[in-house]
Design an enzyme around this catalytic site. Structure first.
Site, PDB file in Angstrom:
ATOM      1  N   LYS A 116       0.801  -1.218   0.000  1.00 52.48           N
ATOM      2  CA  LYS A 116       0.000   0.000   0.000  1.00 52.48           C
ATOM      3  C   LYS A 116       0.842   1.280   0.000  1.00 52.48           C
ATOM      4  CE  LYS A 116      -4.389  -1.591   1.913  1.00 52.48           C
ATOM      5  NZ  LYS A 116      -4.221  -2.998   1.593  1.00 52.48           N
ATOM      6  N   ARG A 303      -7.145  -7.683  -9.922  1.00 47.59           N
ATOM      7  CA  ARG A 303      -7.910  -8.897 -10.211  1.00 47.59           C
ATOM      8  C   ARG A 303      -9.330  -8.496 -10.583  1.00 47.59           C
ATOM      9  NH1 ARG A 303     -11.071  -8.622  -5.760  1.00 47.59           N
ATOM     10  NH2 ARG A 303     -10.124  -8.044  -3.760  1.00 47.59           N
TER      11      ARG A 303
END
Length: 455
Positions: A116, A303
């Site tokens: 992140k 994804r």
């Protein structure tokens, strides 16, 4: 086009991918655990192979077993779905090194977005708005305290390697930060093998809005609108809708442009989602309705998302087919320059959990009758007689409704919830019946605190 596809997943998403593969004439191969042998995705595949016991580490996350299954069945490509190995960069590299086609973004993009802090820094460099926060991990508690003082309380304490709403805590002052930092760090080390922690400004009232992107085979990145994902429990989504009732045409153009820049910054290919926090503008004294002052990059999911069907219904595309076409080096089925939303869609996640505290409640499915009708779609992983086990996520099905307007979609959702017959496991359908009558939700002016206010 790809000729044979191994689906390295289970339940409703495996069944969903298999459905598109078979429509395209692709041989669909399922892998399954011993516990899942009787589920629909196994019987609906052209071929199925058991890859291990119920424990996901020994089956759905067992790289060696999945690659062996691909070799045994002669699969040409692997689709990871979501969860499990879908955002595992090493798995993606191993698949391609084995001579197979990976139906997903490149391993480098997965790696870049998996951390992140690195993702925040990359996005900031690309001109994507990011919330005030740390640009490197808080090495220890003292560093976290110093960073929080600079950012300003309250702060969100997050596992840098986390995802899916896991590994997060809110600190409103230094005392709370000392507790949350140790808690998040220990959780991150246990769950992700990486105890790195970042801090970001926490916004008490915020909406969660994300943009669907698709990196095409020719290198272009296109955005297929936004999804509102603010109905959440424990930072995990329960309801998604598209388009967002909070997003104006002007804001939408900024959202989509930022998402495209995010994808371009990492050379993104295939389907992905750019998740953002939208800070609503308070209603003025005349009650002119919700607006927004600013939005910030949250993370990129490398994804296919659970909630992809609402985008499919609003944009008239099959995102799994588009994923397969990108992986095969083919052009999309649509003209990117002519993309335009039409109508409104809402998805409800039907989970095996009680509708009050949202605690898991697995069991044998005694009754399973799906609703039907115009604008109603059900992506399910179970039928009557199956067992929802405690080994996996509690998601049993996704109820997706669409209509010409948001009001029509909500009316169809109410009828569909009332007509969904499901007994055996605990089920959150009663929660959705309550939500669909909730004035805050009906107004469209809600945020991520809506579920806690209902409880």
């Amino acid at each position: 086009m790809i000729e044979s596809l191994l689906v390295a997943n289970r339940g409703e998403i495996a069944r969903r991918i298999i459905r598109t593969a078979k429509r395209l004439g692709i041989r669909a191969i399922a892998v399954h655990s011993e516990a899942d042998a009787g589920l629909p995705f196994v019987t609906e595949a052209d071929e199925a192979i058991c890859v291990g016991p119920a424990n996901p580490a020994q089956s759905y996350r067992n790289v060696e077993a999945i690659l062996a299954a691909a070799k045994t069945t002669g699969a040409q490509a692997i689709h990871p779905g979501y969860g499990f190995l879908s955002e595992n960069a090493e798995f993606a590299r191993t698949v391609e090194a084995s001579g197979l086609i990976w139906v997903g973004p490149g391993a480098d993009a997965i790696t870049a977005m998996g951390d992140k802090i690195n993702a925040r820094n990359l996005m900031a460099a690309a001109g994507v708005p990011v919330a005030p926060g740390t640009t490197e991990p808080a090495a220890d508690l003292d560093a976290a305290v110093a960073a929080a003082a600079e950012i300003g309380y309250p702060v969100m304490v997050k596992a840098a390697a986390g995802g899916g709403g896991m590994g997060m805590g809110v600190a409103t002052d230094e005392a709370a930060l000392r507790t949350e930092y140790d808690k998040v760090r220990a959780f991150a080390e246990r769950m992700f093998g990486d105890g790195s922690v970042l801090l970001e400004r926490y916004f008490p009232r915020v909406r969660h809005v994300e943009v669907q992107i698709l990196g095409l085979a020719d290198g272009r990145v296109v955005a297929l609108g936004e999804r509102e994902c603010s109905v959440q429990r424990r930072n995990q989504k329960l309801v998604e809708e598209s388009p967002s009732p909070a997003v104006s045409p002007e804001l939408r153009s900024r959202f989509l442009a930022a998402a495209v820049r995010a994808g371009e910054a990492v050379g993104y290919r295939n389907a992905g989602t750019v998740e953002c926090l939208l800070v609503p503008r308070q209603r003025d004294f005349q009650g002119d309705g919700p607006g927004s002052e600013e939005f910030f990059f949250l993370e990129m999911n490398t994804r296919l998302q659970v909630e992809h069907p609402v985008t499919e219904l609003v944009y008239g595309v099959d995102l799994v087919e588009e994923q397969l076409r990108v992986a095969a080096g083919l052009a999309p089925t649509f003209d990117p320059a002519a993309l335009a939303p039409r109508g409104h869609a809402i998805e409800l996640r039907i989970n095996a959990e009680d509708p009050k505290r949202f605690l898991p409640g697995p069991g044998v499915v005694k009754t399973w009758v799906e609703p039907t009708g115009e604008g109603v779609r059900v992506d399910s992983g179970y039928v009557a007689g199956n067992t929802v086990t405690p080994f996996y996520d509690s998601l049993m099905a996704k109820l997706i409704v669409s209509g010409a307007t948001r009001a029509e979609a909500i009316d169809r959702a109410k009828a569909a919830v009332a007509n969904f017959e499901l007994t055996g496991p605990k089920c959150n359908l009663p929660f959705f019946a309550e939500l669909l009558e909730n004035e805050e939700f009906l107004s469209g002016d809600y945020d991520t605190g809506i579920v806690s206010r209902m409880r």
